[in-house]
Motif scaffolding. Structure first.
Motif, PDB file in Angstrom:
ATOM      1  N   ASP A 113       0.820  -1.290  -0.103  1.00 22.90           N
ATOM      2  CA  ASP A 113      -0.056  -0.116   0.201  1.00 22.90           C
ATOM      3  C   ASP A 113       0.744   1.339  -0.001  1.00 22.90           C
ATOM      4  O   ASP A 113       1.431   1.636   1.089  1.00 22.90           O
ATOM      5  N   PHE A 114       1.041   1.860  -1.234  1.00 22.78           N
ATOM      6  CA  PHE A 114       1.887   2.908  -1.396  1.00 22.78           C
ATOM      7  C   PHE A 114       1.062   4.236  -1.944  1.00 22.78           C
ATOM      8  O   PHE A 114       0.044   3.875  -2.676  1.00 22.78           O
ATOM      9  N   GLU A 115       1.673   5.357  -1.591  1.00 22.92           N
ATOM     10  CA  GLU A 115       1.008   6.574  -2.128  1.00 22.92           C
ATOM     11  C   GLU A 115       2.249   7.575  -2.179  1.00 22.92           C
ATOM     12  O   GLU A 115       3.153   7.791  -1.477  1.00 22.92           O
ATOM     13  N   LEU A 116       2.185   7.939  -3.520  1.00 25.19           N
ATOM     14  CA  LEU A 116       3.244   8.884  -3.927  1.00 25.19           C
ATOM     15  C   LEU A 116       2.695   9.931  -4.448  1.00 25.19           C
ATOM     16  O   LEU A 116       1.794  10.197  -5.444  1.00 25.19           O
ATOM     17  N   ILE A 117       3.352  11.311  -4.146  1.00 26.76           N
ATOM     18  CA  ILE A 117       2.836  12.431  -4.922  1.00 26.76           C
ATOM     19  C   ILE A 117       3.981  13.498  -5.093  1.00 26.76           C
ATOM     20  O   ILE A 117       5.040  13.415  -4.182  1.00 26.76           O
ATOM     21  N   ASN A 118       4.171  13.987  -6.187  1.00 26.95           N
ATOM     22  CA  ASN A 118       5.010  14.560  -6.869  1.00 26.95           C
ATOM     23  C   ASN A 118       4.834  16.242  -7.186  1.00 26.95           C
ATOM     24  O   ASN A 118       3.930  16.299  -7.922  1.00 26.95           O
ATOM     25  N   PHE A 119       5.482  17.130  -6.712  1.00 25.47           N
ATOM     26  CA  PHE A 119       5.297  18.811  -7.093  1.00 25.47           C
ATOM     27  C   PHE A 119       6.423  19.087  -7.625  1.00 25.47           C
ATOM     28  O   PHE A 119       7.556  19.006  -7.198  1.00 25.47           O
ATOM     29  N   THR A 120       6.299  19.724  -8.843  1.00 27.09           N
ATOM     30  CA  THR A 120       7.367  20.313  -9.582  1.00 27.09           C
ATOM     31  C   THR A 120       7.002  21.843  -9.980  1.00 27.09           C
ATOM     32  O   THR A 120       5.890  21.973 -10.471  1.00 27.09           O
ATOM     33  N   LEU A 121       7.796  22.702  -9.571  1.00 31.84           N
ATOM     34  CA  LEU A 121       7.835  24.171 -10.002  1.00 31.84           C
ATOM     35  C   LEU A 121       8.834  24.813 -10.831  1.00 31.84           C
ATOM     36  O   LEU A 121       9.864  24.290 -10.433  1.00 31.84           O
ATOM     37  N   GLY A 122       8.864  25.453 -11.848  1.00 33.34           N
ATOM     38  CA  GLY A 122       9.939  25.858 -12.596  1.00 33.34           C
ATOM     39  C   GLY A 122       9.714  27.037 -13.280  1.00 33.34           C
ATOM     40  O   GLY A 122       8.625  27.612 -13.680  1.00 33.34           O
ATOM     41  N   PHE A 123      10.597  27.943 -13.575  1.00 33.24           N
ATOM     42  CA  PHE A 123      10.345  29.079 -14.387  1.00 33.24           C
ATOM     43  C   PHE A 123      11.813  29.256 -15.149  1.00 33.24           C
ATOM     44  O   PHE A 123      13.006  28.935 -14.775  1.00 33.24           O
ATOM     45  N   GLU A 124      11.644  30.073 -16.373  1.00 35.96           N
ATOM     46  CA  GLU A 124      12.963  30.737 -17.007  1.00 35.96           C
ATOM     47  C   GLU A 124      12.705  32.040 -17.212  1.00 35.96           C
ATOM     48  O   GLU A 124      11.622  32.637 -17.753  1.00 35.96           O
ATOM     49  N   TYR A 125      13.651  32.882 -16.958  1.00 32.20           N
ATOM     50  CA  TYR A 125      13.700  34.280 -17.293  1.00 32.20           C
ATOM     51  C   TYR A 125      14.824  34.651 -18.016  1.00 32.20           C
ATOM     52  O   TYR A 125      16.081  34.300 -17.746  1.00 32.20           O
ATOM     53  N   VAL A 126      14.467  35.280 -19.161  1.00 32.56           N
ATOM     54  CA  VAL A 126      15.371  35.937 -20.140  1.00 32.56           C
ATOM     55  C   VAL A 126      16.165  36.857 -19.876  1.00 32.56           C
ATOM     56  O   VAL A 126      15.503  37.924 -19.621  1.00 32.56           O
ATOM     57  N   LEU A 127      17.389  37.027 -19.338  1.00 30.29           N
ATOM     58  CA  LEU A 127      18.154  38.162 -18.808  1.00 30.29           C
ATOM     59  C   LEU A 127      18.525  38.873 -20.045  1.00 30.29           C
ATOM     60  O   LEU A 127      18.787  40.237 -19.767  1.00 30.29           O
ATOM     61  N   SER A 128      19.063  38.437 -20.972  1.00 29.77           N
ATOM     62  CA  SER A 128      19.560  38.973 -22.093  1.00 29.77           C
ATOM     63  C   SER A 128      19.510  38.051 -23.155  1.00 29.77           C
ATOM     64  O   SER A 128      19.041  36.674 -23.053  1.00 29.77           O
ATOM     65  N   PRO A 129      19.650  38.241 -24.541  1.00 31.08           N
ATOM     66  CA  PRO A 129      19.385  37.564 -25.596  1.00 31.08           C
ATOM     67  C   PRO A 129      20.317  36.112 -25.362  1.00 31.08           C
ATOM     68  O   PRO A 129      20.028  35.248 -26.117  1.00 31.08           O
ATOM     69  N   GLN A 130      21.482  36.460 -24.956  1.00 36.09           N
ATOM     70  CA  GLN A 130      22.384  35.125 -24.782  1.00 36.09           C
ATOM     71  C   GLN A 130      22.053  34.532 -23.335  1.00 36.09           C
ATOM     72  O   GLN A 130      22.345  33.440 -23.319  1.00 36.09           O
ATOM     73  N   VAL A 131      21.584  35.116 -22.434  1.00 34.90           N
ATOM     74  CA  VAL A 131      21.539  34.523 -21.032  1.00 34.90           C
ATOM     75  C   VAL A 131      20.354  34.294 -20.507  1.00 34.90           C
ATOM     76  O   VAL A 131      19.287  35.391 -20.519  1.00 34.90           O
ATOM     77  N   THR A 132      20.003  33.089 -20.091  1.00 27.78           N
ATOM     78  CA  THR A 132      18.495  32.800 -19.470  1.00 27.78           C
ATOM     79  C   THR A 132      18.814  32.145 -18.108  1.00 27.78           C
ATOM     80  O   THR A 132      19.619  31.186 -17.902  1.00 27.78           O
ATOM     81  N   TRP A 133      18.113  32.744 -17.089  1.00 25.51           N
ATOM     82  CA  TRP A 133      18.055  32.166 -15.677  1.00 25.51           C
ATOM     83  C   TRP A 133      16.861  30.999 -15.650  1.00 25.51           C
ATOM     84  O   TRP A 133      15.708  31.361 -15.906  1.00 25.51           O
ATOM     85  N   THR A 134      17.339  29.857 -15.125  1.00 25.20           N
ATOM     86  CA  THR A 134      16.532  28.729 -15.093  1.00 25.20           C
ATOM     87  C   THR A 134      16.569  28.311 -13.771  1.00 25.20           C
ATOM     88  O   THR A 134      17.576  28.252 -13.003  1.00 25.20           O
ATOM     89  N   ALA A 135      15.418  27.894 -13.159  1.00 27.50           N
ATOM     90  CA  ALA A 135      15.177  27.351 -11.712  1.00 27.50           C
ATOM     91  C   ALA A 135      13.990  26.376 -11.435  1.00 27.50           C
ATOM     92  O   ALA A 135      13.237  26.677 -12.275  1.00 27.50           O
TER      93      ALA A 135
END
Lengths: 576, 126
Positions: free
Chosen positions: B71-93
């Motif tokens: 008898d198992f119960e499993l729950i997973n939450f995932t949150l993410g974002f991407e923010y473009v700092l400049s045309p060459q650099v994107t911050w991801t988390a």
């Protein structure tokens, strides 16, 4: 580890040698991006199941990712990789030069955490109500290292290389390789004999690898295609042997009858290696041809394979021939027929056992040496015919009939092998409306006569009036004689199996799509006398995709499995 | 004879939201419930096939089916974002939280556990 490094170096050298040629000088497009970051992982309570395929430890660590792509007139090259930690890495390189060269190399490394079986159910002891004391019949367990933390580091390297050697006859060379290398630790369980029923657990070191190499040559001569494949596969382990101490054979409570008990056993009172892994080599050859035949197209192949355990010398051989024929019966109907015949042969090793009751008080000894006749030896023949007919522009019907026969040479008895026959029927109706809607329903049945059964039987009859002492060897009745009391055919295989499957996928508009599906399986075996074995299985599925506007994308889904089995349950009653 | 029954249910919902050209948000919830059990085993009577008394033997095996309970119960939450700092650099988390409940611990002891992973970095276009 040395093999691992050699393979990595070979793959890297091949990749670096191919990359400049693949990238080309006249690049029409090129893209390179890197991802630099870090991650933090924290496990609470037991990490073994929630993190079964995650990294095995807590804490911070750096991460690096790389994606590169280039394309010129006739070449492409792509390199993707991500480093999570030293045991979790993925990478892939792919490239093409027109239609003359294709290359693909993949590396994948992961950690598999496994838990420890606590063996808690292996704990019982007889109670003698007449004396008020426990008896001597007992089952015990012992975990030598209860704090062991099992992890296996698995690395897989896969390379595929294909080159066009000659435009004339389209001669192609293909070289494929796959290695799986594992190291770490896992649980190993050893069981003592029934005089003590003492089950012990300890840690086994894993250091093993399997390598597979394949080379092939294909050519076309007009409407005739010819091909040859050679394959070599090796499994080996460099891990140290794991051993266990096997208890002295005697009454587990009083310590009496040691000489008699010990004389009945192959081994006791000594440290012995158990669960030794084989060193297995397998080579195979296969030739194939494809040609026009009448109004259709025929494919045929012939293969031979030989596998050998280099430690024991045991070998198995197989010879397989296959032929397929596909022909268009009319504008809307196609017939596909297939046939294969395979012959498998295993070795018949001589089993040399210590003399039974050697050293017993009455010196009545018995020799149980025997030749173990292979139960693998068999013919396996398969035939099938499928008619695929397009009833209308939207409706396609396919009907399949199949036959499989397995003739065993020496199972269950030498020179009196049994045969298993299986008839298969399948019908599939598919409806398709443009690219938006498609649905299909399939029904399949299998009818099996005489499926594989245990030769010895599952149950043991009461033997008081059946078994006789082995006079003049002994006045006693021994445990091994109880084999004569076993009865009841048992198998996990059905005699009747029915499968109904339905799928529907639809895209009513450009913003919404969904798919539904359900698979129902029912099988039973009605040929098992008093046993009523059957299984039910239902697997529903739903998937939804919704794009309400340019900013939102939503997806949801459900999959389920409901299984029910009716099976015999047996309880081992140990009562002398 | 006895019936062995197992059930597994998996549900997931994912959402991706792009509020501006330089920002992308995503979220996933996944839930799994798995159960398996063996019904009580009704062993046939054996008294007429054995001699003598059986006072020391228990043929009911009332506890035996419980060995197979899962008898198992499993729950997973995932949150993410991407923010473009400049045309060459994107911050991801992104962050993932998963928890598993083991309601019928036995073979491997209690496997209840949780994992939290947070990951952040810069994607640089060269």
């Amino acid at each position: 580890m040395k093999t691992m490094k050699t393979l990595l170096c070979m793959s890297l050298a091949l990749l670096l040698a191919a990359a400049p040629a693949l990238a080309g000088e006249d690049e029409a497009a090129e893209n390179l991006s890197v991802w630099l970051g870090s991650q933090y992982t924290d496990f609470q309570d037991s990490p073994k199941k929630i993190g079964e395929y995650d990294k095995s430890g807590d804490g911070w660590g750096p991460e690096v990712g790389l994606n590169y792509f280039s394309r010129s007139d006739n070449t492409t090259f792509r390199l993707d990789g991500h480093y999570f930690d030293e045991e979790n890495i993925i990478g892939q390189a792919r490239g093409t030069v027109g239609n003359t060269l294709r290359f693909n190399a993949r590396y994948r490394s992961l950690t598999h955490q496994t838990a420890q079986d606590r063996l808690a159910n292996l704990e019982a002891r007889e109670y003698l109500a007449s004396t008020g004391n426990p008896g001597g019949k007992m089952l015990t367990h012992e975990i030598v290292d209860p704090d062991a933390d099992y992890n296996i580091h698995r690395r897989e390297i896969l390379t595929r290389f294909q080159a066009l050697l000659s435009q004339k006859n389209n001669v192609r060379l293909s070289l494929n390789h796959r290695s799986i290398i594992e190291d770490g630790t896992e649980q190993a369980i050893a069981s003592n004999h029934c005089f003590s029923c003492h089950v012990t657990s300890r840690t086994r070191t894993i250091d093993q690898a399997q390598h597979q190499f394949e080379a092939g040559l294909d050519a076309e001569f007009g409407r005739l295609d010819l091909g040859y494949r050679f394959q070599y596969r090796l499994f080996d382990s460099d891990a140290p042997d794991v051993s266990a101490y096997y208890d002295p054979a005697k009454n587990p409570v009083s310590g009496a009858a040691a000489g008699e008990f010990s004389s009945r056993l192959v081994y006791d009172d000594e440290e012995l290696v158990f669960g030794r892994l084989p060193r297995t080599e397998k080579t195979s050859h296969r030739v194939r041809l494809k040609t026009d035949l009448g109004k259709g197209r025929m494919t045929g192949s012939l293969g031979y394979a030989r596998a050998k355990n280099k430690k024991s010398g045991e070998t198995t051989e197989s010879l397989i021939g296959a032929a397929n024929y596909a022909v268009r019966l009319n504008d809307k109907t196609r017939l596909v027929t297939k046939g294969t015949a395979a012959r498998q042969i295993g070795g018949d090793p001589y089993i040399d056992l210590p003399t039974f009751r050697d050293g017993a008080a009455d010196l009545n000894e018995t020799d149980f040496d025997y030749t173990r006749i292979s139960t693998l030896d068999r013919w396996d023949t398969r035939l099938s015919a499928q008619v695929i007919s397009r009833l209308t522009n939207r409706l396609t019907l396919s009907v399949l009939a199949g036959y499989n026969r397995i003739d065993r040479d020496d199972y269950p008895l030498v020179n009196e092998g049994t045969s298993t026959e299986k008839l298969t029927g399948q019908a599939r109706l598919r409806y398709r409306k443009g690219l938006r809607l498609s649905t299909a329903v399939k029904y399949r049945f299998e009818k099996v006569s005489n499926p594989f059964v245990s030769a010895r039987g599952l149950f043991e009859a009461a033997g008081n009036d059946i078994l006789e002492p082995l006079i003049p060897v002994s006045q006693w009745i021994f445990y091994f004689q109880r084999e004569d009391l076993r009865y009841q055919d048992i198998t996990s295989l059905p005699t009747d199996k029915h499968v109904v499957e339905w799928k529907l996928s639809d895209r009513p508009n450009d913003r919404f799509s969904f798919s539904l599906g359900a698979k129902f399986t029912y099988d039973k075996n009605g040929d098992l006398d008093s046993l009523d074995v059957k299984h039910h299985s239902l697997q529903p599925s739903v998937a939804l995709n919704f794009i309400p506007n340019a900013k939102w994308t939503l997806a949801a889904g459900y999959t389920g499995t409901l299984d029910k089995s009716r099976l015999p349950v047996t309880v081992a009653l140990f009562d002398g | 004879m006895s019936d062995y029954e197992s059930k597994a249910h998996n549900v997931y919902i994912t959402a991706s939201y792009v509020p501006a050209a330089d920002l992308r948000l995503s979220a996933t919830v996944a839930y799994n419930k798995a159960e398996a059990s063996l019904q009580e085993v009704a062993m046939p009577g054996v008294e007429d096939r054995l001699e003598g008394e059986l006072e020391d033997q228990d043929f009911t095996f009332e506890q035996m089916p419980l060995y197979s309970d899962l008898d198992f119960e499993l729950i997973n939450f995932t949150l993410g974002f991407e923010y473009v700092l400049s045309p060459q650099v994107t911050w991801t988390a992104d962050g993932t939280f998963g928890t598993l409940w083991d309601y019928a611990p036995y073979v491997y002891d209690d496997e209840t556990g949780a994992v939290f992973v947070v990951r952040s970095g810069l994607r640089i276009q060269l």
